[in-house]
Design an enzyme around this catalytic site. Structure first.
Site, PDB file in Angstrom:
ATOM      1  N   LYS A 188       0.830  -1.213   0.000  1.00 39.49           N
ATOM      2  CA  LYS A 188       0.000   0.000   0.000  1.00 39.49           C
ATOM      3  C   LYS A 188       0.865   1.264   0.000  1.00 39.49           C
ATOM      4  O   LYS A 188       0.645   2.172  -0.792  1.00 39.49           O
ATOM      5  CB  LYS A 188      -0.933   0.012   1.233  1.00 39.49           C
ATOM      6  CG  LYS A 188      -1.861  -1.179   1.321  1.00 39.49           C
ATOM      7  CD  LYS A 188      -2.753  -1.124   2.550  1.00 39.49           C
ATOM      8  CE  LYS A 188      -2.021  -1.236   3.866  1.00 39.49           C
ATOM      9  NZ  LYS A 188      -1.310  -2.508   4.100  1.00 39.49           N
ATOM     10  N   ARG A 211      -9.618   0.633   8.478  1.00 37.35           N
ATOM     11  CA  ARG A 211      -9.142  -0.710   8.810  1.00 37.35           C
ATOM     12  C   ARG A 211     -10.235  -1.547   9.451  1.00 37.35           C
ATOM     13  O   ARG A 211     -10.031  -2.739   9.697  1.00 37.35           O
ATOM     14  CB  ARG A 211      -8.014  -0.625   9.841  1.00 37.35           C
ATOM     15  CG  ARG A 211      -6.726  -0.104   9.312  1.00 37.35           C
ATOM     16  CD  ARG A 211      -5.930  -1.219   8.698  1.00 37.35           C
ATOM     17  NE  ARG A 211      -4.706  -1.524   9.368  1.00 37.35           N
ATOM     18  CZ  ARG A 211      -3.553  -0.892   9.168  1.00 37.35           C
ATOM     19  NH1 ARG A 211      -3.465   0.120   8.353  1.00 37.35           N
ATOM     20  NH2 ARG A 211      -2.472  -1.297   9.781  1.00 37.35           N
ATOM     21  N   ARG A 248      11.980  -5.369   4.657  1.00 30.64           N
ATOM     22  CA  ARG A 248      11.691  -3.949   4.410  1.00 30.64           C
ATOM     23  C   ARG A 248      12.677  -3.053   5.167  1.00 30.64           C
ATOM     24  O   ARG A 248      13.040  -3.313   6.301  1.00 30.64           O
ATOM     25  CB  ARG A 248      10.277  -3.613   4.874  1.00 30.64           C
ATOM     26  CG  ARG A 248      10.004  -2.115   4.857  1.00 30.64           C
ATOM     27  CD  ARG A 248       8.560  -1.776   4.902  1.00 30.64           C
ATOM     28  NE  ARG A 248       7.899  -2.230   6.112  1.00 30.64           N
ATOM     29  CZ  ARG A 248       6.594  -2.116   6.316  1.00 30.64           C
ATOM     30  NH1 ARG A 248       5.825  -1.598   5.386  1.00 30.64           N
ATOM     31  NH2 ARG A 248       6.065  -2.539   7.429  1.00 30.64           N
ATOM     32  N   ARG A 255      11.500  -1.255  10.873  1.00 30.89           N
ATOM     33  CA  ARG A 255      10.403  -0.910  11.778  1.00 30.89           C
ATOM     34  C   ARG A 255      10.302  -1.912  12.929  1.00 30.89           C
ATOM     35  O   ARG A 255      10.508  -3.105  12.727  1.00 30.89           O
ATOM     36  CB  ARG A 255       9.079  -0.896  10.999  1.00 30.89           C
ATOM     37  CG  ARG A 255       8.681   0.499  10.558  1.00 30.89           C
ATOM     38  CD  ARG A 255       7.542   0.528   9.607  1.00 30.89           C
ATOM     39  NE  ARG A 255       6.341  -0.172  10.031  1.00 30.89           N
ATOM     40  CZ  ARG A 255       5.208  -0.181   9.342  1.00 30.89           C
ATOM     41  NH1 ARG A 255       5.128   0.499   8.212  1.00 30.89           N
ATOM     42  NH2 ARG A 255       4.164  -0.846   9.763  1.00 30.89           N
ATOM     43  N   ARG A 303      -0.271  -8.971  13.281  1.00 32.15           N
ATOM     44  CA  ARG A 303      -0.845  -7.975  12.363  1.00 32.15           C
ATOM     45  C   ARG A 303      -1.695  -8.663  11.294  1.00 32.15           C
ATOM     46  O   ARG A 303      -2.745  -8.161  10.907  1.00 32.15           O
ATOM     47  CB  ARG A 303       0.280  -7.146  11.712  1.00 32.15           C
ATOM     48  CG  ARG A 303       0.887  -6.137  12.682  1.00 32.15           C
ATOM     49  CD  ARG A 303       2.235  -5.634  12.218  1.00 32.15           C
ATOM     50  NE  ARG A 303       2.183  -4.877  10.977  1.00 32.15           N
ATOM     51  CZ  ARG A 303       3.254  -4.652  10.221  1.00 32.15           C
ATOM     52  NH1 ARG A 303       4.438  -5.122  10.568  1.00 32.15           N
ATOM     53  NH2 ARG A 303       3.130  -3.951   9.123  1.00 32.15           N
TER      54      ARG A 303
END
Ligand code: AP5
Length: 217
Positions: free
Chosen positions: A17, A92, A131, A163, A174
């Site tokens: 996203k 969400r 990432r 992160r 998640r």
């Protein structure tokens, strides 16, 4: 030609996203509104919102709807949304989608499209654990999107970091939250006639081209 577009990007954590929102905001010249980025900035600055959100985020849980609604209402009251906006990571939950509808009604606007980027769950852990992020919002990957200099952002020369919530146990949580709370939004926007589904299991440029085609932009 000025294209006006008020859109939502839906998809699993790590589904791309943020990556696509960055490309779309350049293409459309509208702001990207990432609730995750706004919350991370609030955590970094130690604001009351950040203090409240931190424990949820560290645990891979969703931040309560009322906090998110306040944050979004404030963001949509700013002057830069005249040509539209791209929501990345919001809504969400069904309550957030209903909240958005009320805020939009109040502002006399409506959401044009919800783009669902569909990526198989087994690809997600690899994407998130590889990432690397920059404080400026740029996102890289150690294999699929490498910066020119390792550990350094191409856009602002900032130091890249991993992160806190990109650890395997938090990623699992998640994904569970996504399946329980966010997946119902796919049907919600399909029923509203706004859903555009994109195969997210392709190269970044191919996903971007499919989104542009799907939106006719
Ligand atoms: P948030 O920051 O929104 O995280 P997320 O939804 O889990 O999404 P991500 O940012 O992890 O992934 P992405 O889909 O943007 O993927 P990306 O483009 O980076 O939220 C974090 C937390 O904040 C939540 O857990 C929650 O606590 C809270 N929160 C935020 N919004 C909330 C809300 N509305 N309500 C309640 N709580 C909220 O890509 C991932 C990696 O893959 C990158 O390395 C990228 O380079 C790579 N990649 C991207 N596309 C491709 C591709 N096509 N092929 C190969 N690699 C790719």
């Amino acid at each position: 030609m000025v294209i006006q577009m008020r859109m939502i990007l839906l998809g699993k954590p790590g589904g791309g996203k943020g990556t696509q929102a960055t490309l779309l905001k350049e293409h459309l010249d509208v702001p990207q509104i990432s609730t995750g980025d706004i919350l991370r900035e609030a955590v970094k600055n130690g604001t009351p919102l950040g203090k409240e959100a931190k424990n949820y985020m560290d645990a891979g849980k969703l931040v309560p709807d009322d906090l998110i609604r306040g944050l979004v209402e404030e963001r949509l009251s700013q002057d830069d949304i005249g040509k539209g906006f791209i929501f990345d990571g919001f809504p969400r939950t069904l309550a957030q989608a209903e909240g958005l509808k009320k805020i939009a009604d109040k502002l006399g606007i409506s959401i044009d499209k919800a783009v669902y980027i569909d990526v198989p769950t087994d690809k997600i852990v690899k994407r998130l654990s590889g990432r690397r992020s920059c404080a400026c919002g740029a996102v890289y990957h150690i294999e699929s999107k490498r910066p020119k200099i390792e550990g350094v952002c191409d856009a602002c020369s900032g130091k890249l970091y991993q992160r806190d919530d990109d650890k395997e146990d938090v990623i699992k949580q998640r994904i569970e939250q996504y399946e329980a709370q966010t997946m119902p939004l796919i049907d919600y926007y399909r029923k509203e006639g706004k859903l555009v589904t994109i195969d997210g299991d392709q190269d970044i440029d191919e996903v971007f081209n499919d989104i542009k085609r799907g939106l006719g932009i």
